[in-house]
Scaffold this motif. Structure first.
Motif, PDB file in Angstrom:
ATOM      1  N   GLU A  42      51.352 -22.521  26.343  1.00 49.92           N
ATOM      2  CA  GLU A  42      52.105 -22.524  25.086  1.00 49.92           C
ATOM      3  C   GLU A  42      53.597 -22.651  25.346  1.00 49.92           C
ATOM      4  N   GLN A  43      54.080 -22.031  26.429  1.00 53.34           N
ATOM      5  CA  GLN A  43      55.502 -22.081  26.773  1.00 53.34           C
ATOM      6  C   GLN A  43      55.957 -23.491  27.112  1.00 53.34           C
ATOM      7  N   ASP A  44      55.047 -24.345  27.592  1.00 51.96           N
ATOM      8  CA  ASP A  44      55.407 -25.683  28.022  1.00 51.96           C
ATOM      9  C   ASP A  44      55.176 -26.744  26.955  1.00 51.96           C
ATOM     10  N   GLU A  45      54.559 -26.353  25.838  1.00 54.32           N
ATOM     11  CA  GLU A  45      54.271 -27.325  24.788  1.00 54.32           C
ATOM     12  C   GLU A  45      55.547 -27.658  24.030  1.00 54.32           C
ATOM     13  N   SER A 101      68.121 -24.012  35.847  1.00 51.24           N
ATOM     14  CA  SER A 101      67.148 -24.300  36.906  1.00 51.24           C
ATOM     15  C   SER A 101      67.187 -23.248  38.010  1.00 51.24           C
ATOM     16  N   ARG A 102      68.347 -22.633  38.242  1.00 54.75           N
ATOM     17  CA  ARG A 102      68.477 -21.607  39.283  1.00 54.75           C
ATOM     18  C   ARG A 102      67.926 -20.259  38.842  1.00 54.75           C
ATOM     19  N   THR A 103      67.791 -20.047  37.545  1.00 49.82           N
ATOM     20  CA  THR A 103      67.320 -18.769  37.035  1.00 49.82           C
ATOM     21  C   THR A 103      65.879 -18.547  37.467  1.00 49.82           C
ATOM     22  N   ALA A 104      65.610 -17.370  37.978  1.00 48.09           N
ATOM     23  CA  ALA A 104      64.251 -17.042  38.413  1.00 48.09           C
ATOM     24  C   ALA A 104      63.288 -17.190  37.243  1.00 48.09           C
ATOM     25  N   GLY A 105      62.268 -17.979  37.442  1.00 46.41           N
ATOM     26  CA  GLY A 105      61.284 -18.215  36.397  1.00 46.41           C
ATOM     27  C   GLY A 105      61.738 -19.194  35.332  1.00 46.41           C
ATOM     28  N   GLY A 106      62.950 -19.693  35.467  1.00 43.18           N
ATOM     29  CA  GLY A 106      63.478 -20.630  34.475  1.00 43.18           C
ATOM     30  C   GLY A 106      62.873 -22.007  34.649  1.00 43.18           C
ATOM     31  N   GLU A 144      64.357 -21.415  25.029  1.00 37.37           N
ATOM     32  CA  GLU A 144      64.622 -20.034  25.415  1.00 37.37           C
ATOM     33  C   GLU A 144      65.656 -19.982  26.540  1.00 37.37           C
ATOM     34  N   ALA A 145      65.551 -20.903  27.488  1.00 43.68           N
ATOM     35  CA  ALA A 145      66.501 -20.944  28.603  1.00 43.68           C
ATOM     36  C   ALA A 145      67.897 -21.323  28.122  1.00 43.68           C
ATOM     37  N   LEU A 146      67.995 -22.285  27.218  1.00 45.54           N
ATOM     38  CA  LEU A 146      69.296 -22.673  26.666  1.00 45.54           C
ATOM     39  C   LEU A 146      69.910 -21.509  25.889  1.00 45.54           C
TER      40      LEU A 146
END
Length: 158
Positions: free
Chosen positions: A3-6, A43-48, A73-75
């Motif tokens: 779901e997170q990647d959709e 991209s450097r964030t762990a799990g990002g 969510e990352a932005l």
């Protein structure tokens, strides 16, 4: 695909909201973050998620408008806002008001007024905003203030 990647539907305002974050949430008063800085930090964030500068630029300019929930969510995390900014119009309005304050705080005189208004109720803050807008009219200062994205510049009370 989880779901997170959709891909997520966020409406036509994604580019404007993302641009607003770039123009408001700056690393220094005289410059915005670059698309590359944002992409690398995410991209450097762990799990990002992995994200490219080109993709960030495409989202910001509206050339792409269907990011994944993880990208949004990352932005949001990078710029220090809640992810709801991209999904919930009511919450986005609240965050827009906060962003307008951040933009206004760059001016020392405005900072002084804002600090004195700290702790007042939303109704009192809205009344102050109405007074400021009236003074702007009296002095012939027309148009939007820096950072103001509302169609109606007068605050709404709820």
């Amino acid at each position: 695909m989880s779901e997170q990647d959709e891909p997520t539907t966020v409406g036509a305002g994604l580019a404007a909201k993302l641009d607003r974050l770039f123009t408001t949430m700056r690393p220094s008063p005289d410059r915005e973050y670059t698309h590359d800085e944002v992409a690398q930090a995410i991209s450097r964030t762990a799990g990002g998620p992995s994200i490219s500068a080109t993709y960030v630029w495409q989202l910001r300019t509206g050339r792409r408008d269907n990011p994944t929930k993880r990208h949004l969510e990352a932005l949001a995390a990078f710029f220090g806002v809640q992810p709801a900014y991209f999904f919930d119009d009511e919450r986005a309005g609240e965050i827009e008001r906060q962003l307008a304050l951040v933009a206004a705080m760059r001016d020392a005189g405005v900072r002084s007024v804002a600090l004195r208004a700290s702790g007042l109720s939303q109704q009192s803050i809205d009344a102050l905003l109405l007074m400021v807008e009236r003074v702007r009219e009296l002095e012939g200062v027309h148009g939007r203030t820096q950072g103001d994205t509302r169609d109606d510049q007068r605050p709404t009370t709820g």
